[in-house]
Write an enzyme that holds these catalytic residues in place. Sequence first.
Site, PDB file in Angstrom:
ATOM      1  N   LYS A  16       0.854  -1.192   0.000  1.00  0.00           N
ATOM      2  CA  LYS A  16       0.000   0.000   0.000  1.00  0.00           C
ATOM      3  C   LYS A  16       0.881   1.229   0.000  1.00  0.00           C
ATOM      4  O   LYS A  16       1.864   1.291   0.740  1.00  0.00           O
ATOM      5  CB  LYS A  16      -0.841  -0.021   1.294  1.00  0.00           C
ATOM      6  CG  LYS A  16      -1.713   1.175   1.496  1.00  0.00           C
ATOM      7  CD  LYS A  16      -3.154   0.874   1.146  1.00  0.00           C
ATOM      8  CE  LYS A  16      -4.039   2.090   1.089  1.00  0.00           C
ATOM      9  NZ  LYS A  16      -3.819   2.933  -0.094  1.00  0.00           N
ATOM     10  N   LYS A  21       5.649   2.205   8.340  1.00  0.00           N
ATOM     11  CA  LYS A  21       4.440   2.864   8.856  1.00  0.00           C
ATOM     12  C   LYS A  21       3.320   1.849   9.084  1.00  0.00           C
ATOM     13  O   LYS A  21       2.649   1.871  10.113  1.00  0.00           O
ATOM     14  CB  LYS A  21       3.922   3.916   7.860  1.00  0.00           C
ATOM     15  CG  LYS A  21       4.714   5.186   7.821  1.00  0.00           C
ATOM     16  CD  LYS A  21       3.941   6.221   6.990  1.00  0.00           C
ATOM     17  CE  LYS A  21       4.784   7.438   6.721  1.00  0.00           C
ATOM     18  NZ  LYS A  21       4.012   8.541   6.130  1.00  0.00           N
ATOM     19  N   LYS A  51       4.990   2.066  -3.181  1.00  0.00           N
ATOM     20  CA  LYS A  51       5.014   3.485  -3.567  1.00  0.00           C
ATOM     21  C   LYS A  51       5.141   3.570  -5.074  1.00  0.00           C
ATOM     22  O   LYS A  51       5.726   2.668  -5.700  1.00  0.00           O
ATOM     23  CB  LYS A  51       6.208   4.196  -2.930  1.00  0.00           C
ATOM     24  CG  LYS A  51       6.043   5.701  -2.847  1.00  0.00           C
ATOM     25  CD  LYS A  51       5.140   6.060  -1.690  1.00  0.00           C
ATOM     26  CE  LYS A  51       4.914   7.529  -1.524  1.00  0.00           C
ATOM     27  NZ  LYS A  51       4.249   7.799  -0.226  1.00  0.00           N
ATOM     28  N   THR A  61      -3.940  12.942   8.072  1.00  0.00           N
ATOM     29  CA  THR A  61      -2.526  13.058   8.422  1.00  0.00           C
ATOM     30  C   THR A  61      -2.361  14.063   9.559  1.00  0.00           C
ATOM     31  O   THR A  61      -1.676  13.790  10.557  1.00  0.00           O
ATOM     32  CB  THR A  61      -1.690  13.494   7.199  1.00  0.00           C
ATOM     33  OG1 THR A  61      -1.851  12.511   6.194  1.00  0.00           O
ATOM     34  CG2 THR A  61      -0.221  13.616   7.550  1.00  0.00           C
ATOM     35  N   ASN A  91      -0.937  21.521   3.173  1.00  0.00           N
ATOM     36  CA  ASN A  91      -1.976  20.582   3.581  1.00  0.00           C
ATOM     37  C   ASN A  91      -1.819  20.130   5.026  1.00  0.00           C
ATOM     38  O   ASN A  91      -2.733  20.269   5.839  1.00  0.00           O
ATOM     39  CB  ASN A  91      -1.814  19.339   2.708  1.00  0.00           C
ATOM     40  CG  ASN A  91      -3.060  19.042   1.977  1.00  0.00           C
ATOM     41  OD1 ASN A  91      -4.147  19.348   2.471  1.00  0.00           O
ATOM     42  ND2 ASN A  91      -2.927  18.457   0.807  1.00  0.00           N
ATOM     43  N   SER A 145      -6.629   5.558   4.991  1.00  0.00           N
ATOM     44  CA  SER A 145      -6.667   4.863   3.697  1.00  0.00           C
ATOM     45  C   SER A 145      -7.072   3.407   3.908  1.00  0.00           C
ATOM     46  O   SER A 145      -7.845   2.842   3.134  1.00  0.00           O
ATOM     47  CB  SER A 145      -5.286   4.873   3.033  1.00  0.00           C
ATOM     48  OG  SER A 145      -5.168   5.980   2.191  1.00  0.00           O
TER      49      SER A 145
HETATM   50  P1  NAD Z   1       2.116  21.110   0.705  1.00  0.00           P
HETATM   51  O1  NAD Z   1       2.756  21.183  -0.638  1.00  0.00           O
HETATM   52  O2  NAD Z   1       0.635  21.208   0.820  1.00  0.00           O
HETATM   53  O3  NAD Z   1       2.725  22.291   1.640  1.00  0.00           O
HETATM   54  C1  NAD Z   1       4.078  22.494   1.841  1.00  0.00           C
HETATM   55  C2  NAD Z   1       4.274  23.753   2.702  1.00  0.00           C
HETATM   56  O4  NAD Z   1       5.674  23.887   2.968  1.00  0.00           O
HETATM   57  C3  NAD Z   1       3.844  25.042   2.032  1.00  0.00           C
HETATM   58  O5  NAD Z   1       3.329  25.934   2.995  1.00  0.00           O
HETATM   59  C4  NAD Z   1       5.165  25.596   1.456  1.00  0.00           C
HETATM   60  O6  NAD Z   1       5.155  27.003   1.299  1.00  0.00           O
HETATM   61  C5  NAD Z   1       6.114  25.173   2.564  1.00  0.00           C
HETATM   62  N1  NAD Z   1       7.514  25.090   2.119  1.00  0.00           N
HETATM   63  C6  NAD Z   1       7.999  24.679   0.927  1.00  0.00           C
HETATM   64  N2  NAD Z   1       9.349  24.764   0.930  1.00  0.00           N
HETATM   65  C7  NAD Z   1       9.714  25.201   2.159  1.00  0.00           C
HETATM   66  C8  NAD Z   1      10.947  25.478   2.763  1.00  0.00           C
HETATM   67  N3  NAD Z   1      12.110  25.311   2.120  1.00  0.00           N
HETATM   68  N4  NAD Z   1      10.944  25.917   4.061  1.00  0.00           N
HETATM   69  C9  NAD Z   1       9.782  26.065   4.721  1.00  0.00           C
HETATM   70  N5  NAD Z   1       8.582  25.840   4.194  1.00  0.00           N
HETATM   71  C10 NAD Z   1       8.542  25.399   2.915  1.00  0.00           C
HETATM   72  O7  NAD Z   1       2.664  19.777   1.367  1.00  0.00           O
HETATM   73  P2  NAD Z   1       1.996  18.884   2.527  1.00  0.00           P
HETATM   74  O8  NAD Z   1       1.060  17.910   1.922  1.00  0.00           O
HETATM   75  O9  NAD Z   1       1.512  19.776   3.633  1.00  0.00           O
HETATM   76  O10 NAD Z   1       3.270  18.054   3.019  1.00  0.00           O
HETATM   77  C11 NAD Z   1       4.247  18.633   3.882  1.00  0.00           C
HETATM   78  C12 NAD Z   1       5.140  17.515   4.412  1.00  0.00           C
HETATM   79  O11 NAD Z   1       4.343  16.544   5.086  1.00  0.00           O
HETATM   80  C13 NAD Z   1       5.904  16.764   3.318  1.00  0.00           C
HETATM   81  O12 NAD Z   1       7.159  16.374   3.832  1.00  0.00           O
HETATM   82  C14 NAD Z   1       5.031  15.544   3.098  1.00  0.00           C
HETATM   83  O13 NAD Z   1       5.778  14.478   2.562  1.00  0.00           O
HETATM   84  C15 NAD Z   1       4.565  15.270   4.517  1.00  0.00           C
HETATM   85  N6  NAD Z   1       3.357  14.458   4.530  1.00  0.00           N
HETATM   86  C16 NAD Z   1       2.159  14.943   4.064  1.00  0.00           C
HETATM   87  C17 NAD Z   1       1.041  14.129   4.075  1.00  0.00           C
HETATM   88  C18 NAD Z   1      -0.305  14.639   3.631  1.00  0.00           C
HETATM   89  O14 NAD Z   1      -1.282  13.859   3.714  1.00  0.00           O
HETATM   90  N7  NAD Z   1      -0.445  15.863   3.175  1.00  0.00           N
HETATM   91  C19 NAD Z   1       1.143  12.795   4.533  1.00  0.00           C
HETATM   92  C20 NAD Z   1       2.372  12.319   5.019  1.00  0.00           C
HETATM   93  C21 NAD Z   1       3.479  13.171   4.995  1.00  0.00           C
END
Ligand code: NAD
Length: 428
Positions: A84, A108, A120, A204, A235, A362
């Site tokens: 998954k 995880k 993945k 998340t 997000n 999920s």
């Molecule tokens: P996103 O693209 O929605 O948001 C990213 C945020 O980080 C934005 O506010 C952006 O401006 C900021 N950003 C980008 N570059 C940056 C930098 N150099 N310094 C500081 N801020 C910066 O992404 P997301 O979905 O919120 O994911 C963020 C992290 O969480 C990632 O590492 C992602 O892998 C992890 N993650 C997200 C989810 C999910 O369901 N959304 C699940 C597991 C892990």
Amino acid sequence: MGAAGVAGKVSEQKMEESLNLFTSTQVVIKEALNKLGYADEMYELLKEPLRMLTVRIPIRMDDGSTKIFTGYRSQHNDAVGPTKGGVRFHPEVNEDEVKALSMWMSLKCGIVDLPYGGGKGGIICDPRSMSMGELERLSRGYVRAISQIVGPTKDIPAPDVYTNSQIMAWMMDEYSRLREYDSPGFITGKPLVLGGSQGREKATAQGVVICIEEAAKKRGISIEGARVAVQGFGNAGSFLAKFMHDAGAKVVAISDAYGALYDPNGLDIDYLLDRRDSFGTVTTLFDNTLTNEELLELDCDILVPAAVSNQITAANAHDIKASIIVEAANGPTTLEATKILSDRGILLVPDVLASSGGVTVSYFEWVQNNQGYYWTEDEVTEKLEKVLVQAFDNVYQTSQQRKVNMRLAAYMVGARKMSEASRFRGWV
Ligand code: NAD
């Protein structure tokens, strides 16, 4: 007919980062298996995915030309059950990154005790420069290319970076057409009307908040009035900042790619959410901003990196003032920094535990699809809470009993289930 083209070229820096991600994951898996007392054969089995499929997908573009896209699907270990994991659409997707991320998914799933192994996928493409029609053809083409190795009881994809519920819907439709029966359990993260689960979008962030609450209890910190700094306002970061704010915490700082906002009395999160654009940017509207580096070193109780990887390193780990760090982002802390923070007595809740709320919901979506009976949002939230509190507790107890940091403890909990399943199957 247009000229044929090859889509995307990954930068050397990204290739190196992905290789580092892959090798550092191997290092911790090896350490975890040693601590658990497994022989070297187990590491040999788990150090690489069992299967890695590379596909080339020809897509007719809107201007009549044809582009050939490269895609991957990695299946790390399916001893426990079907694999998954999400599908990423990004210009810098590459084989090492997909492999490493599939290994993280195995960990995880083990940590939150789901009946899955890790998978993945990804396609090298830039969805921001593609039309909806091109994205639909690419999504369907990917499913046709990998259809032999995926399915509701083999490998179940989900959204990841730059993929969303619309893309999941096209993929589910393509798979159902190929198989000639409706297959909602083929993929998760679908729109509600196609069998998506209530609460998937927020899962998340909710998982991160549950980990923050559990960590705060261990450190005797009350959430009411706790000072929280969140790096990233996308997000994950924006939802969790809002949840913490609503729970009575003082969110003293948030940031995006352009800088950070700080108010020791607590920021007005609702106002910032209202002003934020669809890329998670809001700091450009203000003058008095801090840098992202300064945010990490602020005087606060709880620090939540929720943006990008490699933010807390040996260079700044000594200057972090928070007593709890909860990693919502993937890989925000290097292994050297993890050691420094743990020696300093800072409680670090690692990414493989803190960000497992998404895969947990999920799983709930897949269960609902299989039984054809759907739960309310409250039921989903209640079940998520139970799973994550238990997972946090297992990792915390392991770290206390075995005197190891929380990252190694999480890898031990995560690796144990797939190792046992592999052993019972007679693979090792
Ligand atoms: P996103 O693209 O929605 O948001 C990213 C945020 O980080 C934005 O506010 C952006 O401006 C900021 N950003 C980008 N570059 C940056 C930098 N150099 N310094 C500081 N801020 C910066 O992404 P997301 O979905 O919120 O994911 C963020 C992290 O969480 C990632 O590492 C992602 O892998 C992890 N993650 C997200 C989810 C999910 O369901 N959304 C699940 C597991 C892990």
